[in-house]
Design an enzyme around this catalytic site. Structure first.
Site, PDB file in Angstrom:
ATOM      1  N   TRP A 278      -3.539  -5.578  17.505  1.00  0.00           N
ATOM      2  CA  TRP A 278      -3.605  -4.865  16.226  1.00  0.00           C
ATOM      3  C   TRP A 278      -4.545  -3.662  16.336  1.00  0.00           C
ATOM      4  O   TRP A 278      -4.253  -2.579  15.813  1.00  0.00           O
ATOM      5  CB  TRP A 278      -4.111  -5.799  15.128  1.00  0.00           C
ATOM      6  N   TRP A 307      -3.113   6.923  -9.663  1.00  0.00           N
ATOM      7  CA  TRP A 307      -4.246   6.002  -9.661  1.00  0.00           C
ATOM      8  C   TRP A 307      -5.104   6.216 -10.905  1.00  0.00           C
ATOM      9  O   TRP A 307      -5.086   7.296 -11.518  1.00  0.00           O
ATOM     10  CB  TRP A 307      -5.091   6.212  -8.409  1.00  0.00           C
ATOM     11  N   TRP A 363      -6.980   3.908  -2.864  1.00  0.00           N
ATOM     12  CA  TRP A 363      -7.497   3.257  -1.658  1.00  0.00           C
ATOM     13  C   TRP A 363      -8.470   4.132  -0.885  1.00  0.00           C
ATOM     14  O   TRP A 363      -9.347   3.633  -0.170  1.00  0.00           O
ATOM     15  CB  TRP A 363      -6.346   2.831  -0.743  1.00  0.00           C
ATOM     16  N   TRP A 386      -6.950  -0.336   5.123  1.00  0.00           N
ATOM     17  CA  TRP A 386      -6.850   0.070   3.725  1.00  0.00           C
ATOM     18  C   TRP A 386      -5.418   0.463   3.363  1.00  0.00           C
ATOM     19  O   TRP A 386      -4.950   0.161   2.255  1.00  0.00           O
ATOM     20  CB  TRP A 386      -7.821   1.208   3.431  1.00  0.00           C
TER      21      TRP A 386
END
Length: 482
Positions: A278, A307, A363, A386
């Site tokens: 990862w 947002w 984010w 994120w």
């Protein structure tokens, strides 16, 4: 052996060790005399707070590296303090070297810095050679059959594991050519105070810089790796390796760690090796899709999300960052981050989901907050995490998957031990309600000496209502591969 250069300079950056070090090995092979340097780059240091655990970790790791180099071959570090793009080329000219060797760093600011250094070195007739070192596979080493970079982890992981063999994990035998290290001035690694910084609680937290600190953690984790898969999601137990900061600053070799996991046949080792994959995955995403490092979503349609902004959003972001949301698992995790510079990986997902999908806050604000406080911060993994949590990145969780902080607490901290450690005012609550104290009976609150709203906040949002609002907010991407 051919040595095309009379002398060379190794520029240490995020690779603060001298064993199994790609650039150092290549320089020692290519030059008869090799100098070593580290730059305390004011372009990076000046914006930081005067107490920063990472700066203390770096400074002490550089001092340890200087000592190891002197013991290895009589060499040592030229420790510089200034703008790296100015200081490094100037040192190379003073030393009269023909080439500079360094390891790759694919963060956008590092690439810009390296381009400036390359230009200045070229003007003096000095070459700059860079090498892969901080990942197992980088950039375009693993591609699809169509010759494109992967944007989905599972097929990338299959290709990554399929390519992994002893060759890619072989250590660079630096010691074989250590006699070519040039002597350096008497140790001149500046003290932390000379750099303009103050000591932190780094040592009190038990975080040991340098390769000795890494070695202690590697040895400790080697005895626990078999149970990694069973324990890794429980923040109250000793499950992770805690090697993140050492991987970030290169005080341990990624090849050594991958080889250790690969030699072990346990399911725990296999799970941890997948976590290293990862890390490589996010590094190659940043290298091949640099826009993600510039504040843009990997999936452009997610940049259309409206947002929450304004005073209420600012109040809620402050509550999130200070651990005052009224959701104990979130608040304990933020307390852990603020007090130690570390946050358990499961909790990084929970807190990120809460900010984006319970509070409706962009984010990018959370990404920057983590970047300021994580000891192991690196752009690729932080950005990847994120964007995964907010569903805006490659191979991210679906936008309609929203972590419930109460059920996450019950599942991964069932005894409430982690919450009690960082929120001691909740420690006397029954474990059945410690993750949702607003559901506690008055008698239980009284027995715990707890008054909600005074000793611990009530929830700043209702999770069920916030979930419905998130589904409406994310409707702009519905049907677009979300």
């Amino acid at each position: 052996m051919d040595t095309p250069y009379a002398s060379a300079l190794v520029w240490f950056r995020r690779d603060l060790r001298c064993t199994d070090h790609a650039a150092l090995y290549q320089a020692l092979k290519a030059a008869r005399t090799v100098h070593c340097a580290f730059v305390f780059d004011t372009a990076l240091l000046d914006p930081l707070p005067r107490q920063d655990r990472r700066v203390e970790f770096i400074r002490d790791s550089v001092a340890a590296l200087d000592g190891t180099l002197r013991a290895l071959g009589g060499g040592g570090l030229h420790a510089l303090h200034g703008v790296a793009a100015d200081e490094l080329p100037a040192l190379a000219r003073r030393l009269g070297v023909q080439a500079v060797f360094a390891n790759h760093d694919d963060e956008p600011s590092a690439l810009a810095r390296d381009a400036a250094v390359r230009d200045r070195l070229a003007g003096a007739g000095i070459a700059l050679h860079t090498f892969k070192d901080h990942v197992v596979f980088e950039r375009e080493e693993i591609q699809t059959q169509a010759g494109k970079p992967y944007s989905v982890f599972t097929p990338y992981s299959r290709a990554w594991h399929g390519k992994l063999d002893d060759f890619y994990l072989k250590a660079y035998p630096v010691e074989r050519y250590a006699q070519r290290l040039a002597s350096a001035p008497a140790p001149v690694v500046p003290e932390l105070e000379t750099l303009g910084f103050e000591r932190t609680n780094l040592r009190a937290l038990g975080i040991r810089p340098g390769t000795e600190g890494a070695e202690a953690l590697v040895n400790d984790f080697a005895g626990r790796i078999d149970r990694y898969d069973a324990l890794r999601d429980a923040p109250a137990v000793k499950g992770p390796s805690y090697l993140g900061v050492h991987l970030r600053f290169g005080t341990v070799s990624i090849r050594r760690l991958a080889a250790m996991a690969r030699r072990n046949a346990s399911s725990g080792a296999a799970t941890w090796l997948k976590e290293l994959a990862w890390r490589d995955f996010y590094a190659q995403v940043l290298a091949n899709f640099p826009q993600v490092g510039e504040g843009r979503s990997f999936r452009p349609e997610y940049d259309r999300i409206a947002w929450e902004t304004g005073p209420l959003a600012e109040v809620r972001f402050t509550a999130w960052s200070e651990g005052r949301t009224g959701y104990p698992l979130v608040d304990a995790a933020m307390a852990q981050l603020n007090q130690t510079g570390y946050m358990h990986n499961r909790l990084r997902m929970v807190t990120a989901s809460f900010l984006c999908k319970d509070l409706g806050i962009d984010w990018r604000h959370g990404e920057r907050y983590f970047a300021d406080r994580l000891n192991d911060y690196e752009l690729a993994s932080n950005n990847g995490g994120w964007q995964w949590a907010s569903s805006s990145g490659c191979d991210a969780q679906p936008y309609f998957r929203i972590f419930n902080p109460v059920s996450q607490g019950g599942r991964f901290d069932p005894e409430g031990k982690f919450v009690a450690r960082y929120l001691p005012q909740l420690a006397r609550l029954p474990k059945a309600v410690i993750h949702a104290p607003w559901t506690a009976k008055p008698v239980d609150l009284a027995a715990a000496g707890l008054e909600l709203g005074r000793d611990y906040p009530l929830p700043i949002v209702d999770h069920a209502q916030a979930r419905e609002e998130t589904l409406r907010r994310y409707a702009v991407v519905k049907g677009r591969g979300a």
